[in-house]
Write a protein that holds these residues in place. Structure first.
Motif, PDB file in Angstrom:
ATOM      1  N   CYS A  98      13.657 -43.491 -58.776  1.00 58.78           N
ATOM      2  CA  CYS A  98      14.058 -44.562 -59.694  1.00 58.78           C
ATOM      3  C   CYS A  98      15.565 -44.598 -59.882  1.00 58.78           C
ATOM      4  CB  CYS A  98      13.371 -44.370 -61.039  1.00 58.78           C
ATOM      5  SG  CYS A  98      11.589 -44.620 -61.004  1.00 58.78           S
ATOM      6  N   VAL A  99      16.191 -43.447 -60.044  1.00 58.61           N
ATOM      7  CA  VAL A  99      17.635 -43.399 -60.275  1.00 58.61           C
ATOM      8  C   VAL A  99      18.385 -43.780 -59.007  1.00 58.61           C
ATOM      9  CG1 VAL A  99      19.567 -41.884 -60.836  1.00 58.61           C
ATOM     10  CG2 VAL A  99      17.430 -41.690 -62.115  1.00 58.61           C
ATOM     11  N   LEU A 100      17.933 -43.290 -57.864  1.00 58.91           N
ATOM     12  CA  LEU A 100      18.643 -43.544 -56.612  1.00 58.91           C
ATOM     13  C   LEU A 100      18.492 -44.991 -56.149  1.00 58.91           C
ATOM     14  CD1 LEU A 100      17.679 -40.250 -54.751  1.00 58.91           C
ATOM     15  CD2 LEU A 100      19.965 -40.873 -55.547  1.00 58.91           C
ATOM     16  N   GLY A 114      21.653 -46.295 -62.429  1.00 57.37           N
ATOM     17  CA  GLY A 114      21.066 -46.467 -61.107  1.00 57.37           C
ATOM     18  C   GLY A 114      22.141 -46.546 -60.055  1.00 57.37           C
ATOM     19  N   LEU A 115      21.854 -45.991 -58.893  1.00 60.64           N
ATOM     20  CA  LEU A 115      22.838 -45.985 -57.812  1.00 60.64           C
ATOM     21  C   LEU A 115      22.680 -47.163 -56.864  1.00 60.64           C
ATOM     22  CD1 LEU A 115      22.889 -42.164 -56.927  1.00 60.64           C
ATOM     23  CD2 LEU A 115      24.323 -43.440 -58.539  1.00 60.64           C
ATOM     24  N   GLY A 116      21.528 -47.828 -56.895  1.00 60.27           N
ATOM     25  CA  GLY A 116      21.338 -49.019 -56.081  1.00 60.27           C
ATOM     26  C   GLY A 116      21.301 -48.764 -54.585  1.00 60.27           C
ATOM     27  N   LEU A 117      20.838 -47.604 -54.171  1.00 53.89           N
ATOM     28  CA  LEU A 117      20.739 -47.308 -52.742  1.00 53.89           C
ATOM     29  C   LEU A 117      19.574 -48.072 -52.114  1.00 53.89           C
ATOM     30  CD1 LEU A 117      21.231 -43.414 -52.768  1.00 53.89           C
ATOM     31  CD2 LEU A 117      22.945 -45.173 -52.283  1.00 53.89           C
ATOM     32  N   PRO A 118      19.588 -48.266 -50.798  1.00 50.78           N
ATOM     33  CA  PRO A 118      18.403 -48.837 -50.149  1.00 50.78           C
ATOM     34  C   PRO A 118      17.158 -48.019 -50.493  1.00 50.78           C
ATOM     35  CG  PRO A 118      20.241 -48.728 -48.616  1.00 50.78           C
ATOM     36  CD  PRO A 118      20.685 -47.995 -49.843  1.00 50.78           C
ATOM     37  N   ARG A 177      11.007 -45.924 -67.293  1.00 53.89           N
ATOM     38  CA  ARG A 177      11.848 -46.938 -66.676  1.00 53.89           C
ATOM     39  C   ARG A 177      11.101 -47.593 -65.521  1.00 53.89           C
ATOM     40  NH1 ARG A 177      17.197 -44.611 -64.250  1.00 53.89           N
ATOM     41  NH2 ARG A 177      17.235 -46.676 -63.287  1.00 53.89           N
ATOM     42  N   PRO A 178      11.452 -48.828 -65.177  1.00 52.21           N
ATOM     43  CA  PRO A 178      10.755 -49.521 -64.088  1.00 52.21           C
ATOM     44  C   PRO A 178      11.078 -48.900 -62.735  1.00 52.21           C
ATOM     45  CG  PRO A 178      12.607 -50.823 -64.858  1.00 52.21           C
ATOM     46  CD  PRO A 178      12.479 -49.667 -65.810  1.00 52.21           C
ATOM     47  N   VAL A 179      10.157 -49.103 -61.805  1.00 48.82           N
ATOM     48  CA  VAL A 179      10.291 -48.537 -60.461  1.00 48.82           C
ATOM     49  C   VAL A 179      10.605 -49.658 -59.480  1.00 48.82           C
ATOM     50  CG1 VAL A 179       9.138 -47.240 -58.638  1.00 48.82           C
ATOM     51  CG2 VAL A 179       8.640 -46.733 -61.044  1.00 48.82           C
TER      52      VAL A 179
END
Length: 376
Positions: A98-100, A114-118, A177-179
């Motif tokens: 979720c964070v990545l 959030g890091l917003g990675l693919p 938190r949302p996934v």
């Protein structure tokens, strides 16, 4: 020459092959397992076309549980290392994803980081993150055993619950938190409807095949580990730790390594659970979940990949089946309406199953196929 000898040496009638016991055909007829595996695979591939969302989600929960149970079985069943903190590593995988993969946002007054990675990269990194968490604990796991390791891993649950409920920017606090939905090769596993053979495919149908692939890969890898040299070393550590050390097996290194591997399996299970739930909740990753995983491997069979899958299916599907049919089952009712809640009833049942397996079937359900087979 006697009549019996003549009959034995007489050629078979023209066009009819003699029934030779050693031929491959005869061997396949005596071993129907390949055909059963093929039939089961076809059924699993067709399930999303015929079952509704409830049963698909129940099956996905069972797949995620099976992946986590395989990892715990490598640690506890094959190496003899008791772990009470498996739920902690599931949480690391779920929240790590979720964070990545998530974007920074504000929800319920919490600023979520959030890091917003693919998403595909975030899933891989979340599994590695769970392995890294296991690696930080592995020096302890390499030197402790039995109840001492169980008590040490129990601390992970309390630490994890404290972090999950209080690190609001990472976990969202009590409400979770949302996934983010997973995207792979341009295909997104979300609720956007895709019609396949006149059947609408949403997230559950799409994730079904992803779960099958993850479970198959995890099961085959674990089976290869157990059947190879590492598996023999792990079993030697479990059965005779001192003798294994005398024979040159690095006991502490193997114990630490299998703890990391088990943590990665738990991380993968956590990622899949998060994708199915579509929202992570801290309360789920508590002590009860760790106890359920121990029940899975005991009921299914310690040290067996198939046993882990069977036990996971039994323990994870039982409460959902009881909930679904609570109106028609005696003594079982919906929570708050009197009687026994489905969750409580399921714990009574698989608790009784654990006792029954320990007393009457020490090898677990997986040993029913070959009851005389020794545990490997």
């Amino acid at each position: 020459m006697s009549d019996a000898t003549k009959d034995a040496t007489a050629p078979a009638p023209s066009g009819v092959a003699p029934p030779v016991a050693g031929t491959p055909l005869a061997g396949r007829l005596r071993r129907p397992a390949p055909y059963l595996w093929l039939a089961g695979s076809v059924v699993l591939l067709l399930v999303p076309f015929y079952l509704d969302r409830f049963w698909l989600q129940a099956g996905l929960f069972a797949m995620a549980a099976a992946i986590g149970a395989i990892g715990l079985n490598l640690l506890t069943g094959s190496t003899g290392q008791l772990s009470m903190g498996h739920a902690f590593f599931l949480a690391v995988g779920a929240y790590g994803y979720c964070v990545l993969a998530g974007e920074s946002s504000t929800e319920n007054g919490h600023v979520l980081t959030g890091l917003g990675l693919p998403t595909w990269l975030a899933a891989i990194l979340a599994v590695l993150l769970a392995g890294a968490a296991g690696g930080l604990f592995s020096p302890i796991a390499g030197r402790l055993s039995g109840a001492y390791l169980g008590i040490a891993t129990l601390a992970l649950i309390f630490i994890g619950q404290h972090v999950l409920f209080n690190a609001d920017s990472l976990t969202g606090g009590f409400n979770g938190r949302p996934v983010p939905p997973l995207s792979l090769f341009g295909f997104t596993f979300d609720d956007a409807e895709v019609v396949v053979a006149a059947v609408p495919f949403q997230s559950s149908e799409k994730l079904w095949y992803l779960g099958l692939a993850a479970l198959l890969a995890g099961g085959l890898f674990a089976r290869g580990v157990l059947r190879g040299r590492p598996g023999r070393a792990l079993n030697a550590i479990r059965d005779h730790r001192i003798a294994a050390g005398v024979m040159g097996v690095p006991v502490a290194r193997y114990r630490a390594g299998v703890f990391v591997l088990s943590s990665m399996y738990a991380g993968l299970a956590g990622v899949l659970l998060a994708l199915v739930f579509q929202r992570t909740v801290p309360e789920y990753f508590g002590m009860i979940l760790s106890l359920e995983y121990l029940a899975m491997i005991v009921i299914g069979g310690l040290g067996s990949v198939a046993g882990a899958v069977i036990g996971a299916a039994f323990v994870s599907l039982l409460p959902q089946v009881l909930t679904h049919y609570s109106d028609s089952l005696p003594l079982v009712s919906a929570p708050g309406t009197g009687g026994i809640a489905p969750g409580e009833a399921s714990r009574y049942l698989y608790g009784a199953a654990v006792v029954a397996v320990v007393l009457f079937l020490p090898g677990g359900i997986a040993r029913l196929k070959n009851p005389g087979e020794k545990k490997k």
